[in-house]
Structures are given as structure tokens and as C-alpha cells.
Scaffold this active site. Structure first.
Site, PDB file in Angstrom:
ATOM      1  N   GLU A   1     -21.329  35.535 -37.340  1.00 43.74           N
ATOM      2  CA  GLU A   1     -21.723  34.122 -37.320  1.00 43.74           C
ATOM      3  C   GLU A   1     -22.187  33.589 -38.678  1.00 43.74           C
ATOM      4  OE1 GLU A   1     -23.425  33.831 -32.760  1.00 43.74           O
ATOM      5  OE2 GLU A   1     -24.752  34.671 -34.276  1.00 43.74           O
TER       6      GLU A   1
HETATM    7  C1  TNX Z   1     -24.901  35.873 -30.626  1.00 50.86           C
HETATM    8  S1  TNX Z   1     -23.582  38.425 -30.626  1.00 50.86           S
HETATM    9  C2  TNX Z   1     -25.368  36.610 -31.693  1.00 50.86           C
HETATM   10  C3  TNX Z   1     -26.812  36.813 -31.827  1.00 50.86           C
HETATM   11  C4  TNX Z   1     -27.579  36.150 -30.717  1.00 50.86           C
HETATM   12  C5  TNX Z   1     -26.861  36.327 -29.411  1.00 50.86           C
HETATM   13  C6  TNX Z   1     -27.611  35.787 -28.240  1.00 50.86           C
HETATM   14  C7  TNX Z   1     -23.771  38.285 -32.126  1.00 50.86           C
HETATM   15  C8  TNX Z   1     -23.076  39.221 -32.996  1.00 50.86           C
HETATM   16  N1  TNX Z   1     -24.583  37.308 -32.573  1.00 50.86           N
HETATM   17  O1  TNX Z   1     -27.238  36.332 -33.076  1.00 50.86           O
HETATM   18  O2  TNX Z   1     -28.832  36.739 -30.664  1.00 50.86           O
HETATM   19  O3  TNX Z   1     -25.642  35.653 -29.510  1.00 50.86           O
HETATM   20  O4  TNX Z   1     -26.989  36.129 -27.024  1.00 50.86           O
END
Ligand code: TNX
Length: 487
Positions: free
Chosen positions: A299
Site C-alpha cells: 500500500e
Molecule cells: C491492509 S493487508 C493492510 C494493513 C491493514 C489491514 C487491515 C496489508 C498488507 N495492509 O495495513 O492493517 O489492511 O485489515
């Protein structure tokens, strides 16, 4: 028994633990495991369980732990557990296999064996032969100690609880926007400043390097490898708040206590950033005996595509230079990776396929099935629902091989069920979201798909509920399972 063993042959008799039961080992290497077994059995039974180093004599009512290089199953976690009326034996080529076998033996005893107080009981075990080995070598869960901080005591307790299900890896998410949670001696503000809060504005906290080492060596006693994650270049607000120079505009960010994702990025075209990353990887690698270093990489919406790729390519060489194998969330497959890297699939099959095409193996962590922070149903008070609502059945009934068309068994090193902690504030909250879903995931990781069966799992989980109660695990009592409430 959870996970269900590969092969079980009942011989319809019973073995009974008695005051004169001894634990025998055939080499000194097994002494810590014999001691572990005694610690497990002593409180509830009140028996002494002397440890003797010799090849066991079956008539002596011993439990013998036996290392044997010629044992036919060469997988280091494989074991055979033989129980007859007089004698119990666990054999393996490695102490790790003996440890997994001990978790099986433990689950064959009445749940009250887990009691810390002496209990009356006949301490009987059904006789038979169990031959067992895992389907996947990497069976992991993740604990996010950044969104909310959890201390050494809570992490150790979690290690003890996950070991029951033969989980062999604990991934610690050590940094994120809301807090930097591990001491880095060459960049002290990360923790003197960047660890001082958490989601919702609580006081936060961090692990000193000594704390971290203590966790690593504690986990090793349970044959659990710690995988440290420093998430970058996104998810870095806590670092950006601690050192202005890590920002392209040289302005320190404010500490962050919300739950948005994707707004922060290290300044990927500054040399200071790479000096910082190199120091962090070096210091953590030096206190991590496990082979992996997780660089996050998810992300990174505040990093341009090209900057992201250049950053990951460069950080990857730093991980290698420090003697570790890189793991990254699936997004890192956009960079140039190869068979020496691992990618962690969580959301987009296409990114995972990219990684496989470049030769990397995959850790399967589908958010739709394996995310432990998802709610069990729409009424669950904590947890999220962006990926799915995951009841225990949904957590159990999926197959890592069938999620992505292009994937084959050899591409999969194993699975991980992550617990993100935006909504998780206490050890009880951890328990509630992790158990019993982790038991379901653990079975997917260990037991061949053809031997899995939901109804049969429900019966074993109901039994396991008594054990979780004895262990004071605050599990979610799913209405899909008929729990026996008499104990
Ligand atoms: C997505 S899954 C994220 C996390 C958050 C999560 C909450 C992923 C690699 N990144 O930063 O905590 O969703 O469900």
C-alpha cells in the site's frame, strides 16, 4: 487433535500416567524437550516425572523421546508417536519433530492436564500409532504490534498458545504509521519519539533490542521462528515523525493515531533514506537468527511507481547483504525479484502471479479467508469487514492451491494468518480474533486437503474448547460449534 495428523491407527487400549512415569531421552540434545514435557505434565498431575538419559525400557512406564537419523520420515517436523499400555515413544530425525509430536501427545490427554493447579484425574491416553508430517513447511501467524503495542509478556503468551497448533513462524509487524516498536541504536528517536502513541492515542511503547532477543529465544524453545517486518516505503509515518530528514521536504510529520493507510512514504530519492534503511536492516538482522527479513512494501500509494520499484530493488540488495532472505507483501513483485525472495499474497492474484513468474515462492495470506482481524459476523464488536466476514467455517474451508489459477504446490511455501490490530487493544482481544480461527488455518497448513472435513473438525474443535478454557484463552465461542460447557 488439531491439526489432524496424517495417519492414526487406534489399538483400543489405554496408557495411564502414574507417579512412577519417567521421561527418557536417548541424547542430551533432547533434555530441554524432556524438561518442557515435565513442565507441561507436572502441575495438573502432581507427579514428579524424573528425566533419564538412556534408551528406554518399555516395561518401565516411560515416555521416551528418541532422536534417530534413520527414522524413515526425513521432514524435520515429522514424527511417529507410539502409545501402548506400558510405554509412549516419540521418534523423529530432529528435536523439532519431537516438539510437534509433544503437541499431539498433549492433545491426547484430558484438557485438565493444562491446569496450573493439581487436579484429580486418571490421566489416560488411548493407545495407537500416529505418523505425522506437515503439508506446508511455513505455517505462520502475524501480530501487528504497531497499531496497538503489545509487550513481551503478551507476545510470549501468544507464542505458547499458537505452538499448540503446530504453528512454526511468528511474523511481528514492528513498524507502521502509528508507531515504531523496536529500538534502533543508531536512530534513537524512532522509539524515543516515534513509539509514543498508537491507534486512538494510547501511550504506545516499544521493544528494546534485549526484549526482542528475549522473544526470539523464547520462541525458539517452541520451535517458532520470528520474522521481523519493517514496513516501507509506505506505512512509515512514525519514522517520518521522528526524523525530518527522511521526508523530501525535511519537515517532520506529526505522530498519527488514526487508521487510514497509504498516505506516508520515505523519501525514496535521498541517500539518507538508504543509510537509514541499511542501519535498520543491519541492526535487526544482527539479533534475528531466523533466515527472513520482511520489508513490507504494501500500500505505498504515496510513492510514485518508478520510485517504488527503484526503492524495493535497492532495499532487496541490503537484505541480502545482511544475510537474510527478503519477504515482501505481494506488491514487491512489481520490482525485480527472483527465486531467492518470498512474496506474501494478500489481495491481488495478479501481483502474486508476477512474483511466481519471476521465480519467487509465495506465502498464502488471502485477506478473504485468513485475515484474523476480520469480523466473525456483522455483530462482532471488534475487527474489520473490508475483505470479508470470516466465520470459523469460512476460515476452514479453503485450499491454498485453488485460489490462484496459475499456482502450483511447488510455488507455495506455506500460509500465514495475520492479525492487524487497529481494533485490537488487549490480550483478550487478540485471543478473541485469533482463536479458534487460527486452529482452522493451522489445519490447512498441516493436513492434506483430502483429509480435511468440516464436521469432523467441529468435533475436534469442541474438544479443543475445553483445552482453550484451561489455558484461559478468550476464544470466540462460535455458534457453529457445539461446545461442551461442562468443564
Ligand atoms: C491492509 S493487508 C493492510 C494493513 C491493514 C489491514 C487491515 C496489508 C498488507 N495492509 O495495513 O492493517 O489492511 O485489515
Amino acid at each position: 487433535m488439531i491439526p489432524k495428523p496424517l495417519s492414526v491407527t487406534a489399538t483400543h487400549n489405554v496408557y495411564r500416567l502414574m507417579d512412577e512415569t519417567t521421561v527418557t531421552i536417548n541424547c542430551e540434545e533432547l533434555r530441554p524437550l524432556a524438561q518442557y514435557l515435565v513442565e507441561l505434565l507436572k502441575p495438573a498431575t502432581g507427579f514428579s516425572f524424573f528425566i533419564e538419559n538412556k534408551v528406554s525400557e518399555p516395561e518401565k512406564r516411560s515416555i521416551s523421546l528418541y532422536l534417530d537419523e534413520s527414522f524413515e520420515l526425513k521432514n524435520k517436523e515429522a514424527y511417529r508417536l507410539t502409545i501402548n499400555e506400558h510405554h509412549i515413544e516419540i521418534i523423529s530425525t530432529k528435536d523439532e519433530g519431537i516438539f510437534r509430536g509433544l503437541q499431539t501427545l498433549r492433545q491426547l490427554l484430558p484438557a485438565t492436564i493444562e491446569s496450573k493447579k493439581q487436579r484429580s484425574g486418571s490421566w489416560e491416553i488411548a493407545t495407537g500409532i500416529i505418523t505425522d508430517q506437515p503439508g506446508y513447511s511455513y505455517r505462520s501467524t502475524m501480530l501487528d504490534i504497531s497499531r496497538h503495542f503489545f509487550d513481551v509478556t503478551t507476545i510470549k503468551r501468544h507464542i505458547r498458545n499458537i505452538a499448540l497448533y503446530k504453528i512454526n513462524t511468528l511474523h511481528l509487524h514492528l513498524s507502521d504509521d502509528q508507531g515504531w516498536r523496536i529500538e534502533i541504536k543508531s536512530w534513537p528517536n524512532l522509539t524515543t519519539h516515534g513509539a509514543n502513541t498508537e491507534v486512538g492515542g494510547g501511550k504506545g511503547g516499544f521493544l528494546t533490542q534485549e526484549d526482542y532477543k528475549e522473544i526470539v529465544s523464547y520462541a525458539a524453545r517452541y520451535f517458532i521462528t520470528i520474522v521481523p517486518e519493517i514496513d516501507m516505503p509506505g506505512h512509515t509515518n512514525a519514522a517520518l515523525a521522528s526524523y525530518p530528514g527522511l521526508n523530501c521536504d525535511n519537515k517532520a510529520r506529526d505522530l498519527y493515531t488514526g487508521t487510514e493507510v497509504g498516505f506516508s512514504s520515505l523519501c525514496t530519492n535521498k541517500e539518507l533514506t538508504y543509510q537509514f534503511v541499511d542501519d535498520v536492516i543491519r541492526e535487526i538482522s544482527a539479533i534475528t537468527p531466523g533466515r527472513y527479513f520482511h520489508i513490507g512494501g504494501d500500500e505505498s500509494h504515496a510513492t510514485t511507481h518508478q520510485n517504488y520499484i527503484d526503492f524495493i530493488n535497492r532495499v532487496r540488495t541490503m537484505v541480502k547483504k545482511n544475510g537474510k532472505q527478503m519477504i515482501g507483501w505481494e506488491e514487491v513483485a512489481q520490482a525485480s525479484i527472483d527465486s531467492s525472495d518470498l512474496i506474501q499474497f494478500w489481495n491481488q492474484p495478479q501481483t502474486a502471479i508476477n512474483g511466481i513468474k519471476q521465480g519467487a515462492q509465495v506465502i498464502i495470506s488471502p485477506s478473504k479467508y485468513a485475515y484474523l482481524d476480520m469480523k466473525y459476523n456483522s455483530n462482532t464488536l471488534i475487527g474489520q469487514n473490508w475483505a470479508a466476514i470470516i466465520d470459523v467455517k469460512r476460515a476452514y474451508e479453503w485450499n491454498p492451491l485453488l485460489l490462484i489459477n496459475e499456482i502450483t504446490k511447488k510455488d507455495i511455501i506455506g500460509l500465514e494468518a495475520p492479525l492487524w490490530t487497529e481494533t485490537v487493544k488487549t490480550a483478550d482481544d487478540i485471543d478473541y480474533l485469533v482463536f479458534p480461527r487460527l486452529a482452522a488455518i493451522a489445519e490447512i497448513g498441516w493436513t492434506p486437503d483430502a483429509q480435511k472435513n468440516w464436521n469432523n473438525f467441529c468435533k475436534r474443535l469442541s474438544e479443543n474448547g475445553k483445552r482453550m478454557k484451561q489455558l484461559e484463552i478468550n476464544f470466540y465461542p462460535s455458534p457453529l460449534i457445539s461446545w461442551d460447557n461442562n468443564q
